[in-house]
Design a protein around this motif. Structure first.
Motif, PDB file in Angstrom:
ATOM      1  N   SER A 108       0.818  -1.209   0.000  1.00  0.00           N
ATOM      2  CA  SER A 108       0.000   0.000   0.000  1.00  0.00           C
ATOM      3  C   SER A 108       0.856   1.264   0.000  1.00  0.00           C
ATOM      4  O   SER A 108       1.977   1.275   0.518  1.00  0.00           O
ATOM      5  CB  SER A 108      -0.863  -0.029   1.273  1.00  0.00           C
ATOM      6  OG  SER A 108      -1.470   1.216   1.485  1.00  0.00           O
ATOM      7  N   PHE A 109       0.299   2.325  -0.553  1.00  0.00           N
ATOM      8  CA  PHE A 109       0.967   3.620  -0.536  1.00  0.00           C
ATOM      9  C   PHE A 109       1.300   4.048   0.890  1.00  0.00           C
ATOM     10  O   PHE A 109       2.380   4.574   1.148  1.00  0.00           O
ATOM     11  CB  PHE A 109       0.071   4.676  -1.194  1.00  0.00           C
ATOM     12  CG  PHE A 109       0.630   6.067  -1.147  1.00  0.00           C
ATOM     13  CD1 PHE A 109       1.554   6.490  -2.094  1.00  0.00           C
ATOM     14  CD2 PHE A 109       0.235   6.965  -0.162  1.00  0.00           C
ATOM     15  CE1 PHE A 109       2.094   7.775  -2.055  1.00  0.00           C
ATOM     16  CE2 PHE A 109       0.771   8.253  -0.111  1.00  0.00           C
ATOM     17  CZ  PHE A 109       1.693   8.653  -1.064  1.00  0.00           C
ATOM     18  N   SER A 110       0.394   3.794   1.830  1.00  0.00           N
ATOM     19  CA  SER A 110       0.610   4.331   3.182  1.00  0.00           C
ATOM     20  C   SER A 110       1.824   3.709   3.865  1.00  0.00           C
ATOM     21  O   SER A 110       2.460   4.355   4.678  1.00  0.00           O
ATOM     22  CB  SER A 110      -0.636   4.186   4.050  1.00  0.00           C
ATOM     23  OG  SER A 110      -1.273   2.978   3.770  1.00  0.00           O
ATOM     24  N   CYS A 111       2.174   2.465   3.539  1.00  0.00           N
ATOM     25  CA  CYS A 111       3.384   1.914   4.165  1.00  0.00           C
ATOM     26  C   CYS A 111       4.600   1.922   3.254  1.00  0.00           C
ATOM     27  O   CYS A 111       5.680   1.498   3.683  1.00  0.00           O
ATOM     28  CB  CYS A 111       3.131   0.536   4.781  1.00  0.00           C
ATOM     29  SG  CYS A 111       2.094  -0.562   3.857  1.00  0.00           S
ATOM     30  N   TYR A 323      -9.094  -5.121  -3.263  1.00  0.00           N
ATOM     31  CA  TYR A 323      -9.787  -5.426  -2.014  1.00  0.00           C
ATOM     32  C   TYR A 323      -9.745  -4.182  -1.143  1.00  0.00           C
ATOM     33  O   TYR A 323      -8.714  -3.535  -1.037  1.00  0.00           O
ATOM     34  CB  TYR A 323      -9.110  -6.591  -1.278  1.00  0.00           C
ATOM     35  CG  TYR A 323      -9.891  -7.037  -0.068  1.00  0.00           C
ATOM     36  CD1 TYR A 323     -10.969  -7.903  -0.208  1.00  0.00           C
ATOM     37  CD2 TYR A 323      -9.578  -6.552   1.203  1.00  0.00           C
ATOM     38  CE1 TYR A 323     -11.718  -8.293   0.888  1.00  0.00           C
ATOM     39  CE2 TYR A 323     -10.326  -6.929   2.302  1.00  0.00           C
ATOM     40  CZ  TYR A 323     -11.398  -7.799   2.141  1.00  0.00           C
ATOM     41  OH  TYR A 323     -12.142  -8.177   3.229  1.00  0.00           O
ATOM     42  N   GLN A 324     -10.873  -3.868  -0.528  1.00  0.00           N
ATOM     43  CA  GLN A 324     -10.897  -2.705   0.353  1.00  0.00           C
ATOM     44  C   GLN A 324     -11.143  -3.162   1.784  1.00  0.00           C
ATOM     45  O   GLN A 324     -11.994  -4.003   2.024  1.00  0.00           O
ATOM     46  CB  GLN A 324     -12.041  -1.767  -0.051  1.00  0.00           C
ATOM     47  CG  GLN A 324     -11.978  -1.405  -1.524  1.00  0.00           C
ATOM     48  CD  GLN A 324     -12.094   0.070  -1.764  1.00  0.00           C
ATOM     49  OE1 GLN A 324     -12.665   0.797  -0.966  1.00  0.00           O
ATOM     50  NE2 GLN A 324     -11.541   0.532  -2.859  1.00  0.00           N
ATOM     51  N   ALA A 325     -10.364  -2.632   2.709  1.00  0.00           N
ATOM     52  CA  ALA A 325     -10.538  -2.991   4.114  1.00  0.00           C
ATOM     53  C   ALA A 325     -10.538  -1.720   4.951  1.00  0.00           C
ATOM     54  O   ALA A 325      -9.925  -0.724   4.571  1.00  0.00           O
ATOM     55  CB  ALA A 325      -9.403  -3.912   4.557  1.00  0.00           C
ATOM     56  N   SER A 329      -6.006   3.029   4.790  1.00  0.00           N
ATOM     57  CA  SER A 329      -6.478   4.384   4.529  1.00  0.00           C
ATOM     58  C   SER A 329      -6.503   4.604   3.029  1.00  0.00           C
ATOM     59  O   SER A 329      -5.480   4.500   2.351  1.00  0.00           O
ATOM     60  CB  SER A 329      -5.555   5.391   5.210  1.00  0.00           C
ATOM     61  OG  SER A 329      -4.217   5.028   4.995  1.00  0.00           O
ATOM     62  N   TYR A 330      -7.671   4.859   2.487  1.00  0.00           N
ATOM     63  CA  TYR A 330      -7.793   5.030   1.046  1.00  0.00           C
ATOM     64  C   TYR A 330      -7.689   6.482   0.651  1.00  0.00           C
ATOM     65  O   TYR A 330      -8.153   7.376   1.331  1.00  0.00           O
ATOM     66  CB  TYR A 330      -9.083   4.399   0.521  1.00  0.00           C
ATOM     67  CG  TYR A 330      -8.810   2.968   0.166  1.00  0.00           C
ATOM     68  CD1 TYR A 330      -8.245   2.659  -1.066  1.00  0.00           C
ATOM     69  CD2 TYR A 330      -9.015   1.956   1.082  1.00  0.00           C
ATOM     70  CE1 TYR A 330      -7.926   1.365  -1.377  1.00  0.00           C
ATOM     71  CE2 TYR A 330      -8.701   0.652   0.778  1.00  0.00           C
ATOM     72  CZ  TYR A 330      -8.155   0.362  -0.457  1.00  0.00           C
ATOM     73  OH  TYR A 330      -7.828  -0.920  -0.764  1.00  0.00           O
ATOM     74  N   ASP A 339      -3.956  -3.812  -5.046  1.00  0.00           N
ATOM     75  CA  ASP A 339      -5.177  -3.944  -5.845  1.00  0.00           C
ATOM     76  C   ASP A 339      -4.901  -4.405  -7.276  1.00  0.00           C
ATOM     77  O   ASP A 339      -5.829  -4.537  -8.080  1.00  0.00           O
ATOM     78  CB  ASP A 339      -5.928  -2.606  -5.884  1.00  0.00           C
ATOM     79  CG  ASP A 339      -6.560  -2.282  -4.533  1.00  0.00           C
ATOM     80  OD1 ASP A 339      -6.670  -3.190  -3.699  1.00  0.00           O
ATOM     81  OD2 ASP A 339      -6.924  -1.108  -4.322  1.00  0.00           O
ATOM     82  N   TRP A 340      -3.635  -4.648  -7.588  1.00  0.00           N
ATOM     83  CA  TRP A 340      -3.274  -4.990  -8.971  1.00  0.00           C
ATOM     84  C   TRP A 340      -2.460  -6.273  -9.076  1.00  0.00           C
ATOM     85  O   TRP A 340      -2.046  -6.651 -10.162  1.00  0.00           O
ATOM     86  CB  TRP A 340      -2.501  -3.822  -9.611  1.00  0.00           C
ATOM     87  CG  TRP A 340      -3.276  -2.542  -9.516  1.00  0.00           C
ATOM     88  CD1 TRP A 340      -3.135  -1.569  -8.573  1.00  0.00           C
ATOM     89  CD2 TRP A 340      -4.354  -2.122 -10.366  1.00  0.00           C
ATOM     90  NE1 TRP A 340      -4.051  -0.560  -8.791  1.00  0.00           N
ATOM     91  CE2 TRP A 340      -4.810  -0.876  -9.882  1.00  0.00           C
ATOM     92  CE3 TRP A 340      -4.977  -2.679 -11.496  1.00  0.00           C
ATOM     93  CZ2 TRP A 340      -5.851  -0.170 -10.475  1.00  0.00           C
ATOM     94  CZ3 TRP A 340      -6.015  -1.985 -12.096  1.00  0.00           C
ATOM     95  CH2 TRP A 340      -6.443  -0.747 -11.580  1.00  0.00           C
TER      96      TRP A 340
END
Ligand code: PLP
Length: 476
Positions: A108-111, A323-325, A329-330, A339-340
């Motif tokens: 994810s971008f956030s990590c 997948y969204q959880a 944080s989106y 997601d890809w």
């Protein structure tokens, strides 16, 4: 651990790893290409009792190097022509080390914010170099096998959604059966992918290829007509594993699309021909396919693990892998890597690709492809000119085949098969070069695959000389 400062805990082990790595890489020219340590020796050395007490980090690294000596094949060097294996460009290897040091979770971008942006850039650069449409979505995977899973699962989504079936929610039980049509030269990783996505290998229908290793339009059309409305994936090859054959995309893709089939292209190494103006014509029309897969760890010379999936229909791709959880944080602005691609947590594999592409530039990528193709041609034709050798496939790109003919009086095809394996084994034992074998059109052949940036004229000469000497030694 004796050192009380964690900040300095890394330096001794990393310094040792740097020294050992350079010792290894700088000795590739002299050291045998094949492994010299036996299975039992490796087991004896490595299967140490796991004691209560640990050992220092630098001792772990020193022991690892010592215990694996002779068990590391020289695939990083310029005289390794087995299977389809690339080496590592200096920038890619160095970036791969940093990837481990930074230890980002690239889900994810956030990590992993910088990694996320690096992957965006890689996607853009790769599509440009490989001649794929700019609107295609992409995912970085562990290799071409998992890139196939990504692409074929996207195909599964689109083909079934079109028939009113939500495969992500309802699975495949009761769904219309999807078939996959391909030439009989398909790579085993496609079968593996069909197993993983629940289609099963029984859904794969292989069609005979023609003399140039390509799927004929008439053969494909006849197969499509057998079930014109069945959800169908047509698999085309951009460089098959034995002879590097390319299907005729300009003809076959529009044909498959007339039957509303999804066209997937396996370009594990062959898609890279697009980086060179000299070889680009082989890929004419490939941009009209629905998905493509290739590797970074083969011809781009990125360390393992590095594969890429591209999908012409981003919504099918994201519906399949996304997948969204609540705990993520989106942010609309960013591309969430997980997601890809099929994995969640994974290493930041974009850095090494980014580094390889920057080190090469467009010109360097073209030259890498051309040098490998020239070397493959020189080796295969040079070997084929030796007494007792036979040319089976002259390289069109970086892959070619030869066969060695048994000197036995009245030798049969089976004698030639055995002789071919024996000569290849003798070359391997010399440590001078490494080739692997295949059965192609019913005959044993020695394959040559050149994918390493390091292979130069000297390597070509040494390798042909190694084959000549193995032949003389066997014939004596
Ligand atoms: C190597 C190869 C694959 C599989 O790629 P991995 O990176 O090993 O998963 C698929 N297709 C072809 C033509 C290949 O050469």
């Amino acid at each position: 651990m004796s050192d009380t400062s964690n900040a300095h805990a890394f330096r001794p082990a990393l310094q040792r790893a740097l020294d050992h790595s350079l010792d290894y890489l700088e000795a590739l020219e002299e050291n045998p290409v094949a492994a010299t340590a036996s299975l039992s020796t490796l087991r004896e050395r490595l299967a140490k009792p796991l004691g209560d007490e640990g050992v220092t980090a630098e001792r772990v690294i020193d022991d690892l190097v010592q215990d694996t000596t002779g068990g590391i094949v020289g695939s990083a060097g310029g005289r390794f022509f087995g299977w389809v294996i690339g080496g590592s460009l200096p920038a890619a290897l160095a970036a791969d080390w940093l990837t481990s040091a930074w230890d980002q979770n690239a889900a994810s971008f956030s990590c992993a914010p910088a990694e996320a942006v690096v992957e965006e850039v890689c996607g853009t650069w790769l599509k440009e170099l490989l001649g794929l449409p700019a609107h295609a979505s992409f995912g970085l995977t562990s290799g071409c096998q998992m890139a196939h899973v990504t692409a074929l699962a996207s195909a599964r989504h689109a083909l079934l959604a079109h028939r009113g079936w939500d495969v992500e929610r309802d699975g495949l039980f009761g769904a219309p059966a999807i078939r996959l049509l391909s030439s009989d030269q398909l790579h085993g990783s496609i079968s593996q992918a069909t197993r993983l996505i629940g289609m099963g290998t029984g859904a794969v229908q292989t069609l005979p290829c023609n003399d140039t290793g390509q799927l004929d339009a008439a053969v494909l059309e006849a197969a499509l007509q057998q079930a014109p409305d069945a959800p169908t994936i047509v698999l085309l090859q951009a460089g098959d594993l034995n002879i590097g054959a390319y299907d005729c995309f300009a003809e076959l893709i529009p044909l498959a699309h007339r039957y509303r089939a999804w066209v997937h292209v396996d370009g594990a190494f062959g898609l890279w021909a697009n980086a060179s103006p000299r070889y680009r014509h082989l890929l004419a029309g490939v941009e009209h396919a629905d998905s493509w897969t290739t590797d970074g760890h083969k011809w781009l010379n990125v360390p393992y693990d590095s594969g890429y999936a591209f999908v012409a229909h981003p919504e099918a791709h994201q519906r399949t892998m996304g997948y969204q959880a609540s705990y993520i944080s989106y942010n609309e602005q960013v591309r969430e890597q997980k997601d890809w691609s099929p994995e969640w947590s994974r290493r930041g594999r974009g850095f090494a690709t980014y580094a390889a592409l920057r080190q090469l530039g467009r010109g360097g990528a073209a030259s890498l492809i051309e040098r490998c193709c020239e070397a493959a041609h020189a080796i295969v034709t040079g070997v084929a000119a030796l007494p007792g050798a036979q040319l089976m496939w002259e390289p069109q790109i970086n892959q070619g085949l030869v066969r060695f003919l048994s000197p036995k009086p009245n030798a049969t095809e089976s004698d030639h098969d055995q002789w071919t394996d024996a000569v290849t084994a003798a070359i391997l034992a010399s440590g001078e070069a490494l080739f692997s074998n295949t059965t192609w059109r019913g005959k044993r052949c020695m394959r040559t695959s050149v994918c390493n940036w390091q292979t130069d004229d000297e390597d070509v000469k040494r390798s042909i000389a190694a084959v000549a000497s193995a032949l003389r030694q066997r014939q004596a």
